[in-house]
Design an enzyme around this catalytic site. Structure first.
Site, PDB file in Angstrom:
ATOM      1  N   CYS A   1       0.649  -1.217   0.051  1.00  0.00           N
ATOM      2  CA  CYS A   1       0.010   0.144  -0.141  1.00  0.00           C
ATOM      3  C   CYS A   1       0.871   1.100   0.188  1.00  0.00           C
ATOM      4  O   CYS A   1       0.434   2.455  -0.231  1.00  0.00           O
ATOM      5  CB  CYS A   1      -0.919  -0.149   1.315  1.00  0.00           C
ATOM      6  SG  CYS A   1      -0.044   0.235   2.533  1.00  0.00           S
TER       7      CYS A   1
ATOM      8  N   GLU B   1      -6.168   2.023  -8.015  1.00  0.00           N
ATOM      9  CA  GLU B   1      -5.033   1.331  -7.845  1.00  0.00           C
ATOM     10  C   GLU B   1      -4.898   0.276  -8.502  1.00  0.00           C
ATOM     11  O   GLU B   1      -5.901  -0.589  -8.626  1.00  0.00           O
ATOM     12  CB  GLU B   1      -5.453   1.042  -6.096  1.00  0.00           C
ATOM     13  CG  GLU B   1      -4.410   0.194  -5.652  1.00  0.00           C
ATOM     14  CD  GLU B   1      -4.541  -0.193  -4.110  1.00  0.00           C
ATOM     15  OE1 GLU B   1      -5.683  -0.721  -3.905  1.00  0.00           O
ATOM     16  OE2 GLU B   1      -3.685   0.020  -3.344  1.00  0.00           O
TER      17      GLU B   1
HETATM   18  P1  NAD Z   1      -9.291  -6.836   0.704  1.00  0.00           P
HETATM   19  O1  NAD Z   1     -10.111  -5.531   1.010  1.00  0.00           O
HETATM   20  O2  NAD Z   1      -9.801  -7.652  -0.219  1.00  0.00           O
HETATM   21  O3  NAD Z   1      -9.411  -7.925   2.118  1.00  0.00           O
HETATM   22  C1  NAD Z   1      -8.958  -7.285   3.381  1.00  0.00           C
HETATM   23  C2  NAD Z   1      -9.966  -8.178   4.385  1.00  0.00           C
HETATM   24  O4  NAD Z   1     -11.283  -8.002   4.178  1.00  0.00           O
HETATM   25  C3  NAD Z   1      -9.626  -9.585   4.289  1.00  0.00           C
HETATM   26  O5  NAD Z   1      -9.589  -9.961   5.575  1.00  0.00           O
HETATM   27  C4  NAD Z   1     -10.790 -10.171   3.525  1.00  0.00           C
HETATM   28  O6  NAD Z   1     -11.194 -11.415   3.958  1.00  0.00           O
HETATM   29  C5  NAD Z   1     -11.962  -9.067   4.109  1.00  0.00           C
HETATM   30  N1  NAD Z   1     -12.986  -8.914   2.811  1.00  0.00           N
HETATM   31  C6  NAD Z   1     -12.664  -9.100   1.553  1.00  0.00           C
HETATM   32  N2  NAD Z   1     -13.794  -8.984   0.823  1.00  0.00           N
HETATM   33  C7  NAD Z   1     -14.711  -8.442   1.639  1.00  0.00           C
HETATM   34  C8  NAD Z   1     -16.044  -8.066   1.677  1.00  0.00           C
HETATM   35  N3  NAD Z   1     -16.893  -7.954   0.529  1.00  0.00           N
HETATM   36  N4  NAD Z   1     -16.991  -7.735   2.776  1.00  0.00           N
HETATM   37  C9  NAD Z   1     -16.148  -8.027   3.864  1.00  0.00           C
HETATM   38  N5  NAD Z   1     -14.891  -8.457   4.419  1.00  0.00           N
HETATM   39  C10 NAD Z   1     -14.261  -8.578   3.102  1.00  0.00           C
HETATM   40  O7  NAD Z   1      -7.865  -6.761   0.593  1.00  0.00           O
HETATM   41  P2  NAD Z   1      -6.575  -7.283   0.219  1.00  0.00           P
HETATM   42  O8  NAD Z   1      -6.621  -7.560  -1.338  1.00  0.00           O
HETATM   43  O9  NAD Z   1      -6.365  -8.620   0.932  1.00  0.00           O
HETATM   44  O10 NAD Z   1      -5.202  -6.094   0.408  1.00  0.00           O
HETATM   45  C11 NAD Z   1      -5.120  -5.442  -0.411  1.00  0.00           C
HETATM   46  C12 NAD Z   1      -5.743  -4.294  -0.461  1.00  0.00           C
HETATM   47  O11 NAD Z   1      -5.237  -3.591   0.923  1.00  0.00           O
HETATM   48  C13 NAD Z   1      -4.962  -3.026  -1.137  1.00  0.00           C
HETATM   49  O12 NAD Z   1      -6.059  -2.142  -1.724  1.00  0.00           O
HETATM   50  C14 NAD Z   1      -4.104  -2.086  -0.381  1.00  0.00           C
HETATM   51  O13 NAD Z   1      -3.736  -0.958  -0.806  1.00  0.00           O
HETATM   52  C15 NAD Z   1      -4.716  -2.494   0.788  1.00  0.00           C
HETATM   53  N6  NAD Z   1      -3.819  -2.163   1.900  1.00  0.00           N
HETATM   54  C16 NAD Z   1      -3.810  -0.848   2.396  1.00  0.00           C
HETATM   55  C17 NAD Z   1      -3.007  -0.369   3.593  1.00  0.00           C
HETATM   56  C18 NAD Z   1      -3.090   0.691   4.160  1.00  0.00           C
HETATM   57  O14 NAD Z   1      -2.580   0.890   5.302  1.00  0.00           O
HETATM   58  N7  NAD Z   1      -3.588   1.656   3.754  1.00  0.00           N
HETATM   59  C19 NAD Z   1      -2.318  -1.398   3.916  1.00  0.00           C
HETATM   60  C20 NAD Z   1      -1.914  -2.763   3.512  1.00  0.00           C
HETATM   61  C21 NAD Z   1      -2.944  -2.906   2.299  1.00  0.00           C
END
Ligand code: NAD
Length: 500
Positions: A282, A384
């Protein structure tokens, strides 16, 4: 048959009962190596019950004893560093050295949490009125939860449970279903470090588990890190159910390059920050903004051979710059963005789409790509991408360059490269982004500072870790105490007391 993972509730591994599972891949080979059980609402509730039972005793524990568990945990994680790093790389795909970095950055928050006796101290005013003293105390909230993304399976859970548990809360962690083995192993090590059963629980699952957490009446606060769409859902649903919520989302981090910058260093930094961990960070640099066309030509000329020379290889290869992407689905999504960029009219200077890893043809590998002449109205600029793709957007002036990150929907990190102190200072003060690097490409704040973006990169007002993390996971109580001398009475007062 792929191995079946468990939940971790009440100090032990517990088998999932829903019959629903998600695949955990080995991204290097493309094979399914394990299955993550998807919890039902009832199983989430079991984890909350276990945390609730553990809470009174843990909260009453003196803070120094809680800190000692953190010290022991740090030593245990260090002892198991190789095992954890290999486990992490085998599910995520990042190179081993980078997995160690992931674990180490989490441990730095644990080190910060070791100072919790100091961090929890309240304030005291003696004789605020005649015979009146006022003091404040920080108290834990109760059961709190963390929902974490795939890209930092060690660091981000530790950001959250480190501070929350040291402050006296008990915790339910819902890690990414894509790479849950490290969070599960961390929970075991946390018990070994001396934490009582139920203080840290890990519940695996998908949306069903997340929604059960967001609606559970006994969870006081939810910390989330992931994509913006889900962050917004977590924030709105969690707050509608009366919870304190911090929800960090996606990013599109720009690097502004001024004509006076040290270009050799800039190129090194852009290559590391743009392509490290296959761009699945991120705080990755996704957009380079050279100021002036002349600098743009020179920058692209120097970047091109470096992107072409990137060593993409299995995560266990010590010479690899980066490994495979987390899933086939994600790799294909990034490829589709590259197709889109070409259609939108950006110039694809290096095309990583056809890269094949010899001997690992089914692995989720993707070569590095470089785009030039990307324009702010293109969807590939606005979204992104989260992959090994660097986009160059050229600007004519400092003002034009500086406006780009400020106007972008995301505001996580940004960097400026320059030798000009005035320009850097002006930029840092004006830019509408939460974390700023000056000649630093990935300005991830240290554990005792605080992490958080602006705009659609974060929902909620309080950041992760550092003093803000302690504030997020505690509530403050202010006590006003009067001990009149000799039992003197003041009679009833019908007006609000003031200090006049
Ligand atoms: P994601 O949003 O797909 O998943 C994150 C969490 O949410 C997981 O535990 C997942 O099981 C859950 N989840 C997924 N879909 C969901 C839904 N529809 N309803 C409820 N929960 C749900 O993210 P990812 O692909 O695991 O991670 C990548 C993303 O995270 C990127 O967009 C990245 O920029 C972001 N990120 C942000 C930071 C920050 O601090 N801003 C840090 C790391 C990653």
């Amino acid at each position: 048959m792929a191995r079946e993972l468990n939940h971790f509730i009440g100090g032990k591994q517990v088998k999932g009962t829903s019959g629903r599972f998600g695949d955990v891949f080995n991204p290097t080979t493309g094979e399914v190596q394990a299955r993550t059980p998807f919890a039902t609402g009832g199983e989430v509730r079991n984890a909350v019950d276990s945390a609730q039972r553990a809470f009174p005793e843990w909260a009453a524990q003196n803070p120094q004893k809680r800190a000692r568990v953190m010290f022991n945990f740090k030593a245990l994680v260090e002892k198991h560093m190789d095992e954890l790093a290999h486990m992490l790389s085998s599910e995520h795909g990042k190179v081993i050295a980078d997995s160690k970095g992931d674990i180490q950055r989490g441990l730095e928050v644990i080190e910060f949490a070791c100072g919790i006796p100091h961090l929890m101290k309240g304030e005291y005013t003696e004789s605020a009125g005649t015979g009146i003293d006022v003091y404040s105390m920080r108290q834990p909230l109760g059961v709190v939860a963390g929902i974490t993304p795939f890209n930092f399976p060690a660091m981000i859970p530790m950001w959250m449970f480190g501070v929350a548990i040291a402050a006296g809360n008990t915790f339910v962690c819902k890690p990414s279903e894509k790479d849950p083995s490290v969070p599960l192993r961390l929970a075991e090590l946390f018990m070994e470090a001396g934490a009582p059963a139920g203080v840290l629980n890990v519940i695996n699952g998908d949306k069903e588990a997340v929604d059960a957490i967001l609606k559970d009446p006994d969870i006081r606060a939810v910390s989330f890190v992931g994509s913006t769409v889900v962050a917004e859902h977590v924030f709105t649903t969690g707050t509608a159910h009366g919870k304190r919520v911090q929800a960090m989302g996606g990013a599109k981090n720009h690097a502004i390059i001024m004509p006076d910058a040290d270009l050799d260093q800039v190129v090194d930094d852009l290559i590391g920050a743009g392509y490290g961990s296959a761009g699945e960070r991120c705080m990755a640099i996704a957009v380079a903004v050279p100021v002036t066309d002349k600098l743009g030509d020179e920058l692209v000329k120097r970047l091109k051979p470096r992107v072409e020379a990137l060593k993409v290889a299995p995560s266990t290869d010590p010479d690899a710059n980066y490994g495979p992407m987390v899933t086939r689905e994600h790799r294909d999504k990034v490829k589709a963005y590259i197709d889109m960029g070409v259609k939108e009219g950006a110039e694809l200077v290096v095309d990583g789409r056809e890269f094949r890893m010899q001997g690992y043809e089914k692995g989720f590998f993707l070569g590095g790509s470089l785009f030039d002449h990307v324009k702010p109205n293109m969807k590939t600029y606005q979204d992104e991408i989260f992959g090994p793709v660097l986009q160059v957007v050229r600007a004519k002036t400092f003002d034009e360059a500086a406006a780009l990150p400020s106007k972008h929907q995301y505001g996580n990190g940004v960097a400026i490269f320059t030798r000009d102190g005035d320009a850097a200072r002006e930029f840092a003060a004006r830019v509408q982004v939460g974390m700023v690097g000056i000649n630093v490409p990935i300005p991830v704040p240290l554990a005792y500072h605080t992490f958080g973006g602006w705009k659609r990169s974060a929902f909620g007002d309080v950041n992760q870790h550092g003093p803000e993390g302690v504030r997020f996971f505690t509530k403050i109580k202010t006590v006003t105490a009067r001990w009149p001398k000799g039992g003197a009475r003041e009679g009833s007062s019908f007006v609000i007391p003031t200090m006049r």
